[in-house]
Design a protein around this motif. Sequence first.
Motif, PDB file in Angstrom:
ATOM      1  N   ALA A  15       6.355  14.276  -0.419  1.00 43.39           N
ATOM      2  CA  ALA A  15       4.775  14.819  -0.631  1.00 43.39           C
ATOM      3  C   ALA A  15       4.108  14.459   0.139  1.00 43.39           C
ATOM      4  CB  ALA A  15       4.135  14.841  -2.281  1.00 43.39           C
ATOM      5  N   PRO A  16       2.706  14.389   0.614  1.00 47.45           N
ATOM      6  CA  PRO A  16       1.967  14.598   1.935  1.00 47.45           C
ATOM      7  C   PRO A  16       0.975  13.359   0.710  1.00 47.45           C
ATOM      8  CG  PRO A  16       1.148  16.353   1.527  1.00 47.45           C
ATOM      9  CD  PRO A  16       2.316  16.258   0.361  1.00 47.45           C
ATOM     10  N   GLU A  17       0.612  12.352   1.694  1.00 46.06           N
ATOM     11  CA  GLU A  17      -0.347  10.718   1.067  1.00 46.06           C
ATOM     12  C   GLU A  17      -1.903  11.196   1.475  1.00 46.06           C
ATOM     13  OE1 GLU A  17       0.984   8.631  -0.759  1.00 46.06           O
ATOM     14  OE2 GLU A  17       2.619   8.733  -0.009  1.00 46.06           O
ATOM     15  N   PRO A  18      -2.622  11.119  -0.035  1.00 47.17           N
ATOM     16  CA  PRO A  18      -4.007  11.881   0.355  1.00 47.17           C
ATOM     17  C   PRO A  18      -4.627  10.696   1.645  1.00 47.17           C
ATOM     18  CG  PRO A  18      -3.774  10.769  -1.644  1.00 47.17           C
ATOM     19  CD  PRO A  18      -2.732  10.675  -0.941  1.00 47.17           C
ATOM     20  N   ASP A  19      -5.695  11.107   2.193  1.00 46.72           N
ATOM     21  CA  ASP A  19      -6.460  10.465   3.172  1.00 46.72           C
ATOM     22  C   ASP A  19      -7.476  10.320   2.791  1.00 46.72           C
ATOM     23  OD1 ASP A  19      -7.406  10.121   5.533  1.00 46.72           O
ATOM     24  OD2 ASP A  19      -7.864  11.813   5.920  1.00 46.72           O
ATOM     25  N   ALA A  20      -7.400   9.123   2.467  1.00 50.42           N
ATOM     26  CA  ALA A  20      -9.262   8.194   1.844  1.00 50.42           C
ATOM     27  C   ALA A  20      -9.859   8.528   2.396  1.00 50.42           C
ATOM     28  CB  ALA A  20      -8.855   6.839   1.110  1.00 50.42           C
ATOM     29  N   ALA A  21      -9.970   8.444   3.269  1.00 49.65           N
ATOM     30  CA  ALA A  21     -11.037   8.982   4.696  1.00 49.65           C
ATOM     31  C   ALA A  21     -11.346  10.345   4.445  1.00 49.65           C
ATOM     32  CB  ALA A  21     -10.992   9.058   5.890  1.00 49.65           C
ATOM     33  N   MET A  22     -11.180  10.922   4.407  1.00 51.33           N
ATOM     34  CA  MET A  22     -11.786  12.676   3.427  1.00 51.33           C
ATOM     35  C   MET A  22     -12.062  12.916   2.226  1.00 51.33           C
ATOM     36  SD  MET A  22     -11.622  14.088   6.815  1.00 51.33           S
ATOM     37  CE  MET A  22     -11.493  15.895   5.933  1.00 51.33           C
ATOM     38  N   GLY A  23     -12.056  11.649   1.164  1.00 55.23           N
ATOM     39  CA  GLY A  23     -12.360  11.513   0.185  1.00 55.23           C
ATOM     40  C   GLY A  23     -11.509  11.833  -1.343  1.00 55.23           C
ATOM     41  N   THR A  25      -9.856  10.095  -2.758  1.00 59.00           N
ATOM     42  CA  THR A  25      -9.613   8.982  -4.445  1.00 59.00           C
ATOM     43  C   THR A  25      -9.439   9.393  -5.270  1.00 59.00           C
ATOM     44  OG1 THR A  25     -11.995   8.757  -4.033  1.00 59.00           O
ATOM     45  CG2 THR A  25     -10.641   7.144  -2.372  1.00 59.00           C
ATOM     46  N   ARG A  26      -9.295   8.733  -6.206  1.00 53.21           N
ATOM     47  CA  ARG A  26      -9.039   8.809  -8.157  1.00 53.21           C
ATOM     48  C   ARG A  26     -10.776   9.392  -8.093  1.00 53.21           C
ATOM     49  NH1 ARG A  26      -5.407   9.010 -12.220  1.00 53.21           N
ATOM     50  NH2 ARG A  26      -6.325   8.672 -14.230  1.00 53.21           N
ATOM     51  N   SER A  27     -11.704   8.627  -7.563  1.00 53.60           N
ATOM     52  CA  SER A  27     -13.281   9.066  -8.225  1.00 53.60           C
ATOM     53  C   SER A  27     -13.436   9.812  -6.921  1.00 53.60           C
ATOM     54  CB  SER A  27     -13.428   7.546  -7.285  1.00 53.60           C
ATOM     55  OG  SER A  27     -13.923   6.814  -6.124  1.00 53.60           O
ATOM     56  N   GLY A  28     -13.191  10.384  -5.902  1.00 52.16           N
ATOM     57  CA  GLY A  28     -14.087  11.203  -5.649  1.00 52.16           C
ATOM     58  C   GLY A  28     -13.436  12.538  -5.875  1.00 52.16           C
ATOM     59  N   THR A  29     -12.276  12.178  -6.871  1.00 55.97           N
ATOM     60  CA  THR A  29     -11.433  14.255  -7.502  1.00 55.97           C
ATOM     61  C   THR A  29     -12.377  13.776  -8.748  1.00 55.97           C
ATOM     62  OG1 THR A  29      -8.882  13.293  -6.420  1.00 55.97           O
ATOM     63  CG2 THR A  29      -9.790  14.676  -8.711  1.00 55.97           C
ATOM     64  N   LEU A  30     -12.729  13.059  -9.601  1.00 57.94           N
ATOM     65  CA  LEU A  30     -13.394  12.763 -10.595  1.00 57.94           C
ATOM     66  C   LEU A  30     -15.203  13.517 -10.491  1.00 57.94           C
ATOM     67  CD1 LEU A  30     -12.289   9.310 -12.036  1.00 57.94           C
ATOM     68  CD2 LEU A  30     -11.653  12.101 -13.288  1.00 57.94           C
ATOM     69  N   TRP A  31     -15.430  13.173  -8.911  1.00 57.23           N
ATOM     70  CA  TRP A  31     -17.001  13.935  -9.367  1.00 57.23           C
ATOM     71  C   TRP A  31     -16.313  14.955  -8.613  1.00 57.23           C
ATOM     72  CZ3 TRP A  31     -21.100  11.909 -10.036  1.00 57.23           C
ATOM     73  CH2 TRP A  31     -21.595  10.049  -9.806  1.00 57.23           C
ATOM     74  N   GLY A  36     -17.819  20.574  -9.902  1.00 60.07           N
ATOM     75  CA  GLY A  36     -17.877  21.555 -10.253  1.00 60.07           C
ATOM     76  C   GLY A  36     -17.405  22.226 -11.463  1.00 60.07           C
ATOM     77  N   GLY A  37     -17.418  21.531 -12.597  1.00 57.81           N
ATOM     78  CA  GLY A  37     -17.732  21.763 -13.531  1.00 57.81           C
ATOM     79  C   GLY A  37     -19.421  22.487 -13.959  1.00 57.81           C
ATOM     80  N   MET A  38     -20.061  21.501 -13.686  1.00 56.91           N
ATOM     81  CA  MET A  38     -21.127  21.863 -14.090  1.00 56.91           C
ATOM     82  C   MET A  38     -22.057  22.982 -12.730  1.00 56.91           C
ATOM     83  SD  MET A  38     -23.291  18.278 -14.141  1.00 56.91           S
ATOM     84  CE  MET A  38     -23.320  17.528 -11.737  1.00 56.91           C
ATOM     85  N   ALA A  39     -21.575  22.967 -11.854  1.00 55.51           N
ATOM     86  CA  ALA A  39     -22.150  24.185 -10.712  1.00 55.51           C
ATOM     87  C   ALA A  39     -21.472  25.956 -11.495  1.00 55.51           C
ATOM     88  CB  ALA A  39     -21.549  24.191  -9.775  1.00 55.51           C
TER      89      ALA A  39
END
Length: 64
Positions: A15-23, A25-31, A36-39
């Motif tokens: 599997a490809p490694e996630p790119d932290a520079a593109m957001g 990250t775990r906290s980026g996914t939670l945001w 998305g849930g609110m919208a």
Amino acid sequence: MPRYAPLAALDVVAAPEPDAAMGATRSGTLWLVAFGGMAFGGLGLGLLTAARSYAARTRPHCRP
């Protein structure tokens, strides 16, 4: 032709490694999930309300 995503999910291919520079990250996914849930949560609730209202108004009434 086999698809890459199912094979990566089953650990057949790496599997490809996630790119932290593109957001990616775990906290980026939670945001992303939170905003998305609110919208789209409000939109979904509005569509559900409209569908129920339409069904109630157009349902035929049975005669006794």
